[in-house]
Design a protein around this motif. Structure first.
Motif, PDB file in Angstrom:
ATOM      1  N   PHE A  48      -6.822   5.825  -3.615  1.00  0.00           N
ATOM      2  CA  PHE A  48      -5.772   5.165  -4.207  1.00  0.00           C
ATOM      3  C   PHE A  48      -4.562   6.090  -5.185  1.00  0.00           C
ATOM      4  O   PHE A  48      -3.746   5.750  -5.611  1.00  0.00           O
TER       5      PHE A  48
ATOM      6  N   THR B  39       0.777  -1.225   0.104  1.00  0.00           N
ATOM      7  CA  THR B  39      -0.069   0.091   0.082  1.00  0.00           C
ATOM      8  C   THR B  39       0.858   1.243  -0.023  1.00  0.00           C
ATOM      9  O   THR B  39       1.997   1.185   0.316  1.00  0.00           O
TER      10      THR B  39
ATOM     11  N   SER C 265       1.822  -1.363  -4.754  1.00  0.00           N
ATOM     12  CA  SER C 265       0.315  -1.713  -5.301  1.00  0.00           C
ATOM     13  C   SER C 265      -0.617  -1.696  -4.516  1.00  0.00           C
ATOM     14  O   SER C 265      -0.499  -1.128  -3.294  1.00  0.00           O
ATOM     15  N   HIS C 266      -1.892  -1.836  -4.825  1.00  0.00           N
ATOM     16  CA  HIS C 266      -2.967  -1.481  -3.949  1.00  0.00           C
ATOM     17  C   HIS C 266      -4.300  -2.047  -4.860  1.00  0.00           C
ATOM     18  O   HIS C 266      -4.175  -2.636  -6.070  1.00  0.00           O
TER      19      HIS C 266
ATOM     20  N   ALA D  83      -0.651   7.044  -4.568  1.00  0.00           N
ATOM     21  CA  ALA D  83       0.305   6.362  -4.948  1.00  0.00           C
ATOM     22  C   ALA D  83       0.900   6.931  -6.007  1.00  0.00           C
ATOM     23  O   ALA D  83       2.234   6.938  -6.265  1.00  0.00           O
TER      24      ALA D  83
END
Length: 460
Positions: free
Chosen positions: A168, A133, A153-154, A171
């Motif tokens: 999100f 995350t 990643s997520h 990121a």
């Protein structure tokens, strides 16, 4: 007594200007229904994506798009059509390649993020450090990524309101700068998207002053998950990365403005916004050629119905994708004008399902008329105050009320910032429903007898 007669009598009692009566509720209903057969919005997005194509901010293609927009808006009969230029820093894409070199050699599909640093033509190879995350990356100790490639990643999911994007998207927006501060040689992120094609999603990132840009790229979702599986084998993973983008210095961008002049200069200006630029991977149909088609087609319908009380101003903003330069330039140039309402279409072309407003309590009767007129389109009124879009953000923060026509975002992040953002993704019937919704809102707001907002310039 008919509704029209009641409105006429009430207006006479209040000594309202006659143009405020030009579009009563029955008139607006007819305009709304006629807009469900609209062809103007489609013609605009079809023409823009076909005759110009990708329109990266500050490039020759965006300049051609401004010329195209000015010509098209004049041909449609709008007044005061012009381009308002401004300068901005410009980043351009270069070569983009990546491959796992160990333990299981194979290529990866990726694309550079806007403002990414470069590896140089020879590329770089380094071990990958995995962060499930964004929060995990942020918590990594300083210096722990020296010489490594960070991989974040997520699992962004599709939602009707697009609400996962804010969370999100961190990121992409902030991840590269955080990785750079921790010593990373480069960063890879899982694309901020919801599709499962090997189409990576680009988008801007930023490096604060004093933080040297590092190579930063987004992996297509299948490739990100493939890299996760390789890492799960428990062996060191190395990736070779080649990214050769460039910062080419200041170049010119610009906003395109057009108007439907109102009859009452004191009644203020309503801004209907979209953005003209696009990322360079697709042709910018969903993001945001459709938005420009929608607001323009709606304003044209109001114009053709008669002179509205308030001026409707179209803002086709430049350089939104790379930093909302156009929205800020518009505010700097026009902040002393009497804006009373602002809305923006920049979430694709699928149907409007909800509307919200930031209008004051004094305009509640207008909100009630809007809610009633939008209901036949399947649009619900939300009690949540409108926040506005990116390009009208400076106006809204200065006190101008916003109106948000929320589009269904379920499909939006399948195409957002990808090579798949192309004309074939637009559903013409849903596009027409957008035009009908915007026509309704603009017609009612432009002719409303209520005061929509105080003159902010006079209050300063």
């Amino acid at each position: 007594m008919t509704l029209r007669y009641s409105l006429l009598a009430a207006a006479a009692a209040l000594a309202l200007p006659l143009p405020a009566l030009a579009q009563t509720a029955p008139d607006v209903a007819a305009m709304r229904d006629a807009a469900l057969d609209d062809s103007v919005a489609w013609d605009i997005v079809e023409g823009l994506t076909t005759e110009v194509g990708p329109r990266l901010a500050g490039t020759e293609a965006e300049a051609r798009a401004r010329d195209w927009a000015v010509a098209r808006l004049r041909a449609l009969g709008f007044s005061n059509v012009r381009s308002e230029p401004f300068d901005m820093p410009v980043w351009v894409r270069g070569e983009e390649r990546a491959e796992v070199t160990a333990p299981f050699p194979q290529p990866l599909h990726l694309t550079a993020l806007g403002n990414s640093g470069a590896t140089g033509p020879e590329g770089l190879e380094a071990e990958v450090v995995y962060f499930p995350t964004f929060a995990d990356l942020a918590a990594a100790p300083d210096g722990s990524l020296a010489g490594k490639i960070a991989f974040v990643s997520h699992a962004m999911r599709a939602t009707q309101d697009g609400s996962h994007y804010g969370q999100f998207g961190q990121a992409r927006r902030a991840g590269p700068a955080i990785a750079a501060r921790k010593g990373a040689a480069a960063i890879l992120i899982r694309s901020i998207g919801t599709d499962y094609h090997r189409n990576p999603h680009t988008g801007g990132t930023s490096f604060p002053e004093g933080v040297a840009p590092i190579p930063a790229a987004a992996l297509a979702l299948p490739d990100a998950e493939q890299l996760e599986r390789i890492l799960a084998r428990g062996r060191p993973v190395r990736v070779r990365l080649v990214l050769t983008p460039q910062q080419i210095g200041p170049r010119q961008s610009g906003n395109v403005i057009a108007e439907v002049p109102g009859s009452d200069p004191d009644a203020g200006i309503i801004v209907a916004a979209c953005h003209l630029d696009s990322w360079d991977l697709g042709t910018g149909a969903f993001d945001d050629g459709a938005g420009c088609g929608i607001v323009t087609a709606a304003a044209k319908r109001v114009m053709e119905a008669g002179t509205p009380r308030r001026t409707i101003r179209l803002l086709w903003a430049g350089a939104e994708e790379v930093g909302v330069f156009g929205g800020r330039a518009y505010f700097d140039a026009h902040k002393d004008e009497h804006h009373v309402l602002a809305g923006e279409s920049d979430f694709g072309a699928d149907r409007v399902w909800q509307v919200s407003s930031g209008l004051p309590a004094s305009a509640e009767p207008l909100e009630q008329r809007m809610a009633a007129a939008l209901a036949p389109l399947g649009i619900a009124w939300s009690a949540t105050p409108a926040g506005g879009g990116a390009d009208i953000g400076p106006l809204v923060r200065a006190g101008v009320p916003a109106i948000d026509l929320a589009q269904d975002g379920t499909r939006y992040f399948d195409y957002h910032h990808t090579p798949d953002d192309t004309l074939d993704k637009i559903d013409r019937e849903q596009l027409q429903q957008n035009v009908a919704a915007w026509t309704t809102v603009l017609a009612l707001a432009a002719n409303a007898p209520e005061e929509l907002a105080p003159n902010m310039a006079e209050m300063r």
